[in-house]
Design an enzyme around this catalytic site. Sequence first.
Site, PDB file in Angstrom:
ATOM      1  N   CYS A 197      -5.977   8.298  -2.464  1.00  0.00           N
ATOM      2  CA  CYS A 197      -7.364   8.613  -2.110  1.00  0.00           C
ATOM      3  C   CYS A 197      -8.125   7.346  -1.718  1.00  0.00           C
ATOM      4  O   CYS A 197      -9.027   7.384  -0.887  1.00  0.00           O
ATOM      5  CB  CYS A 197      -8.059   9.321  -3.263  1.00  0.00           C
ATOM      6  SG  CYS A 197      -7.410  10.975  -3.558  1.00  0.00           S
ATOM      7  N   CYS A 348      -5.217  -4.664   7.135  1.00  0.00           N
ATOM      8  CA  CYS A 348      -5.679  -3.308   6.821  1.00  0.00           C
ATOM      9  C   CYS A 348      -6.826  -3.420   5.818  1.00  0.00           C
ATOM     10  O   CYS A 348      -7.616  -4.364   5.879  1.00  0.00           O
ATOM     11  CB  CYS A 348      -4.525  -2.440   6.311  1.00  0.00           C
ATOM     12  SG  CYS A 348      -3.791  -3.013   4.769  1.00  0.00           S
TER      13      CYS A 348
END
Length: 390
Positions: A197, A348
């Site tokens: 998540c 990232c």
Amino acid sequence: MSLPPLVEPAAELTRDEIRRYSRHLIIPDVGMDGQKRLKNAKVLAIGAGGLGSPTLMYLAAAGVGTLGIVDFDVVDETNLQRQIIHGQSDIGRAKAQSAKETIEEINPYVTVRLHEERLDSSNALDIVAQYDLIVDGTDNFATRYLVNDACVLSGKPYVWGSIYRFDGQASVFWAEHGPCYRCLYPEPPPPGMVPSCAEGGVLGVLCGTIGSVQTTEAIKVLTGIGDPLVGTLLIYDALAMEFRTVRARKDPECPLCGKNPTITGLIDYEEFCGTVSTAAEEAAATSTITAAELKAMQDNGDDLLLVDVREPGEYEIVRIPGSVLIPKGDLPAHLAELPQDRPVIVYCKTGVRSAEALALLKGAGFASAKHVQGGVTAWAHQVDPSLPTY
Ligand code: ZN
């Protein structure tokens, strides 16, 4: 499948308890008997996070006598979008402590036990042994297999839930009466295959939906009412607003709960699940730079191509200046466009996906490729604190 009550009833309810739980007591299926069973019940919640929040709050309100909480984490601002057991003034505090206070405010008749430590193979069996039923709200595979195995080895029911973006799943794994988690998922997914998540996001209210399902199942199992999700996998799609169930069968060859078990004790779950893929680890070992080093290279005018391998929505939130966006999943199709004569540097959010992208680049012959340790989050901390983190 209906099952007998898991817990014996407490001797009695006090006058105050009878008043408090009156809306339960007048339901014939619950009644005094069911409420006394809840009072005598000991439930352990793994994590006081997204799923743990509604679960703990409703179990407390329902009158479960003892609630245990395993959590060693601290409340962060990004938790508050879904972890409703914590509030603004809890930021920076231990989640276990914050959850305990909320529970005591909801119901002072609940005894709360805190286990402020990382659950691992050395303590899991001891902790699980102190409870009747385990509710799992973790989102990593190592802990999930650990909790499943500890529950099977201890003969305890394991109420499992899982959430991602708009999708949720729940089941009750109980080897005595049905399958365990390993029967359904014998092998963990390869590291990096299933985003968490934190990487992919989650609709906050999904925690309430799936956490409420888990709480309902816990109450049913404790009191022996209804048909719990033993041998059934519940699948929820919030966008279609659709619940469906599929049968989950016990695997006779399950290494843990099958006919000839080969797993007879807890194992090393970090190794079993692998936190980072070996290829990514190897690639990153020799080709990692810090955010500060990247800044120095840019200031120095070095000729390089900076590639953001996150998703477009994340790129929109925050990015390192001078970067181009090629999501990790699209990278294989864009290899031919990447330069061979200057270093390709990938980043990232935190450095996990970029290490995998780096392994891909190295495998495709980009020998000078590098990735940025800690990703755009590290850049925001080390180079430009005016940027948001998420
Ligand atoms: Zn099994």
